[in-house]
Scaffold this motif. Structure first.
Motif, short mmCIF file in Angstrom:
data_model
loop_
_atom_site.label_atom_id
_atom_site.label_comp_id
_atom_site.label_asym_id
_atom_site.label_seq_id
_atom_site.Cartn_x
_atom_site.Cartn_y
_atom_site.Cartn_z
N TRP A 266 0.77 -1.13 -0.01
CA TRP A 266 0.12 0.01 0.13
C TRP A 266 0.82 1.16 0.07
O TRP A 266 1.90 1.28 0.74
CB TRP A 266 -0.88 -0.01 1.39
N ASP A 267 0.43 2.26 -0.74
CA ASP A 267 1.10 3.59 -0.72
C ASP A 267 0.58 4.37 0.27
O ASP A 267 -0.62 4.86 0.11
CB ASP A 267 1.05 4.28 -2.14
N VAL A 268 1.30 4.57 1.12
CA VAL A 268 0.70 5.30 2.65
C VAL A 268 0.26 6.63 2.32
O VAL A 268 -0.18 7.43 2.94
CB VAL A 268 1.79 5.18 3.82
N ASP B 31 -0.49 7.95 -0.63
CA ASP B 31 -1.69 8.10 -1.37
C ASP B 31 -3.04 7.81 -0.37
O ASP B 31 -3.71 8.52 -0.65
CB ASP B 31 -1.91 6.78 -2.50
N ILE B 32 -2.75 6.91 0.67
CA ILE B 32 -4.04 6.71 1.53
C ILE B 32 -4.11 8.18 2.08
O ILE B 32 -5.24 8.45 2.25
CB ILE B 32 -3.49 5.54 2.37
N VAL B 33 -3.14 8.77 2.64
CA VAL B 33 -3.06 10.06 3.55
C VAL B 33 -3.64 11.03 2.56
O VAL B 33 -4.65 11.92 3.09
CB VAL B 33 -1.88 10.34 4.14
N HIS B 34 -3.48 11.13 1.39
CA HIS B 34 -3.81 12.14 0.63
C HIS B 34 -5.27 11.95 0.33
O HIS B 34 -6.16 12.99 0.44
CB HIS B 34 -3.41 11.94 -0.87
N THR B 35 -5.97 10.63 0.28
CA THR B 35 -7.35 10.51 0.15
C THR B 35 -8.05 10.86 1.24
O THR B 35 -9.32 11.38 1.18
CB THR B 35 -7.66 9.21 -0.32
N LYS C 198 4.90 10.39 6.68
CA LYS C 198 4.23 9.28 5.78
C LYS C 198 5.42 8.39 5.08
O LYS C 198 6.16 8.98 4.21
CB LYS C 198 3.50 10.16 4.34
N HIS C 199 5.79 7.55 5.87
CA HIS C 199 6.96 6.69 5.53
C HIS C 199 6.61 5.43 4.70
O HIS C 199 6.01 4.66 5.31
CB HIS C 199 7.65 6.49 6.82
N ASP C 200 6.81 5.46 3.63
CA ASP C 200 6.23 4.63 2.67
C ASP C 200 7.09 3.30 2.83
O ASP C 200 6.63 1.97 2.58
CB ASP C 200 6.12 4.89 1.19
N VAL C 201 8.32 3.14 3.36
CA VAL C 201 9.08 2.01 3.32
C VAL C 201 8.64 1.31 4.60
O VAL C 201 8.31 0.17 4.80
CB VAL C 201 10.67 2.28 3.26
#
Length: 642
Positions: free
Chosen positions: A414-416, A418-422, A566-569
């Motif tokens: 999951w792209d965190v 992108d989730i936060v943006h939504t 927002k740390h995607d790794v």
């Protein structure tokens, strides 16, 4: 009065080129408002149409009946009370209404002769009670509801104060079961508002209440009008605000038991021709530019508030109302001109402005929520600055995002960001209601979040007496995490559909031709959450803890969250919201007040909730201080300042 350009641009500077269009819309709104004031005595008088039209009991116990049917050259009231005699009780056109004595619960119709000589019979448009005998016919009977004083429900409780943070429990209910059994559950879960679906009478059960036939009648499927009043009164006694899911976006096309072709014409309540028909919903579309249609709809709103004591409305299908294309085949990604160009239905927008303005003027504490997918600017901005006047809008992109992720992407991918943006992509200073899933995901044809996460293992491995499988462990963890991040980050209000709080193990389906008119799945299985040996209780208890924590810290009522990481790794999101910060801008000691990893919520207790975290005075992620926390996989925690 001109629009408040400064207030509008403070909300959204991109609206500057469209200020003339907003001003024009506002002028049309004011013109209608002035017309209502000049010719009808203002909102108060105009919205009391139900005291003029339909059936009303006079002081001497006689009954007055009045109907709007300009195409009829003759009209007669027929029913049980006169043995369905087609001449004994004629109505007089443009004169005093018909007056007679009618027994309580009598069946009624209006019989009309058209200019062609054809006789038609219809259910009265303003009727307050209709019933259906499925063993005889699929058509409804209008009834004159006028019980003896001793049989009428008397409200005992005042409505609670308007909630500071709106936590909504959306439900499709059977009144007699819901009042006694479900309302206490909702209260215990920490919700402060209930939103009732399918209350307005509808002929097709499987429409979920969205094909309304009689707008002033509470659905007889769930009991009598007195039963619904008792439900709302009981909810008020528990401190719960009650909203009606109102459908003014369209109407059922039924003729014999609906408004369609009421006086033989195609254009009485609706636009004639193609403009009056919704091609996807197969229903009729109101003519919001008609004086009498506005009387009907605005009076309808007031009726539900005064007669049943509802505290506000969730308006269904607002996108369809605001655009001539009804949102069909439109992605609303081409720019702001889509909100103010030729695709906008000005009459529909003006109606919504009038509805919000009138109801808030008459009932200052009501709540109105818009279901809109278009992102219309100023939808939940006050009418007095040029907005459309809703208190909240539904954040409809959020549940779509979760279903898309659950269908197509493994959670470790999951792209965190992108989730936060939504979750945070909403209009400045316009309040919104966030939800992870609603009734749409609970219906046959889709799957709930719990189903997407755990699927068939919900039937075999949700017992605490069986092994905690990887799928169940992951499913429980993500179910809690999804809810908490939506609750904390997604809006200024929160909504859940009944049963989803504990991961209901099957879909919802109503009697229809496709399932042999079965009631088997028209239910919620409360027994599974009450069974102490099943893991559904973990999700239920976490939902309650989340809501009660908001009641304590009021993050929903706070400004939009500050996302500091927002740390995607690492797949970590850190955000601050409400009076007690997490992340950390305010120095001090912090404690964990909610952890999804607690055993009481089905976790593994890898997080020690007794540890105190002390900030370090060093800038990190744009904040003044930082603290170090242990965060196991698929875990969410909430910290509060000691």
């Amino acid at each position: 009065m001109p629009i408040d350009e400064k207030a509008i641009l403070n909300r959204d500077a991109w609206l500057e080129p469209f200020l003339p269009a907003i001003a024009h819309r506002y002028q049309l709104f004011e013109k209608w408002k002035n017309t209502i004031q000049e010719h009808e005595g203002g909102y108060d008088s105009f919205t009391k149409g139900f005291l003029k039209f339909g059936f009303n009991v006079n002081d001497d116990a006689s009954v007055t009946y009045r109907e709007w049917a300009p195409n009829a050259i003759e009209a007669v009231l027929i029913g049980d009370f006169n043995d369905w005699h087609r001449t004994s009780h004629p109505l007089k056109k443009d004169k005093s209404p018909g007056v007679c004595a009618i027994p309580h619960d009598s069946k009624l119709k209006i019989s009309m002769i058209l200019p062609s000589g054809e006789r038609i019979e219809r259910l009265p448009a303003w009727i307050k009670r209709v019933t259906q005998d499925l063993s005889v016919s699929a058509v409804y009977d209008a009834r004159f509801w006028n019980p003896l004083p001793e049989s009428r429900y008397v409200f005992k409780n005042k409505a609670p104060p308007k909630p500071r943070s709106v936590r909504i429990y959306e439900a499709h209910c059977r009144h007699f079961e819901f009042t006694a059994d479900i309302l206490p559950r909702i209260k215990a879960l920490g919700y402060n508002t209930i939103q009732l679906m399918a209350i307005m009478e509808h002929a097709y059960y499987a429409s979920f209440g969205y094909q309304v036939t009689s707008f002033f009648a509470a659905s007889s499927r769930f009991g009598t009008p007195e039963d619904l009043k008792e439900l709302i009164d009981t909810a008020h006694g528990l401190g719960l605000t009650v909203l009606l899911d109102v459908v003014h976006s369209h109407a059922c096309k039924n003729v014999l038991d609906g408004l369609n072709l009421f006086d033989g014409t195609d254009h009485l309540y609706f636009h004639e021709g193609s403009r009056g028909r919704h091609e996807l919903w197969d229903s009729r579309l109101f003519n919001y530019g008609s004086h009498e249609v506005l009387r009907f709809l605005l009076s309808n709103l007031r009726f539900w508030i005064e007669e049943y004591q509802f505290d506000g409305f969730r308006f269904d299908g607002v996108t369809s109302m605001m655009y001539v294309h009804h949102g069909i085949g439109t992605g609303f990604s081409g720019g702001y001109h889509e909100y103010f160009g030729g695709g906008v239905d000005q009459e529909g927008v003006i109606y919504l402005m009038l509805a919000n303005d009138a109801m808030h003027a008459l009932f200052p504490n009501i709540i109105t929520i818009a279901e809109d997918v278009s992102g219309m600017p100023l939808l939940s901005a006050p009418t007095d600055i040029g907005g459309i006047g809703f208190d909240y809008r539904l954040s409809m992109a959020i549940p779509d995002k979760w279903i898309k992720l659950l269908k197509h992407v493994a959670d470790d991918a999951w792209d965190v960001g992108d989730i936060v943006h939504t979750l945070t992509n909403r209009r400045h200073l316009e309040k919104s209601i966030a939800y992870a899933e609603s009734h749409d995901q609970a219906l046959v044809g889709d799957k709930t979040i719990a189903f997407w996460l755990m699927d068939k293992e919900m039937y075999t491995n949700m017992s605490k007496l069986t092994e905690m499988t990887t799928i169940i462990s992951r499913g429980l963890a993500l179910h809690k995490m999804i809810r908490l991040i939506v609750h904390g980050l997604g809006g200024e209000g929160y909504l859940n559909f009944e049963g989803n709080e504990f991961g209901h193990p099957e879909w919802l389906d109503f009697p229809r031709e496709g399932n042999g008119n079965s009631f088997q799945y028209a239910r919620r299985q409360w027994n599974v959450v009450d069974d102490p040996n099943l893991r559904y209780k973990f999700l239920n208890d976490f939902d309650a803890a989340m809501n009660h924590l908001d009641a304590q810290y009021n993050w929903l009522d706070s400004p939009q969250a500050w996302v500091s990481l927002k740390h995607d790794v690492d797949k970590v999101v850190v955000f601050e919201r409400a009076d007690y910060r997490v992340g950390i801008d305010v120095a001090g000691d912090y404690k964990i007040v909610l952890s999804s990893d607690d055993k009481q919520y089905g976790g593994f207790e890898n997080v020690d909730v007794n540890v105190t975290f002390t900030t370090t005075a060093m800038e990190w992620n744009g904040r003044k201080n930082w603290l170090q926390v242990y965060l196991p996989p698929r875990t969410c925690i909430v910290l509060a300042k000691v």
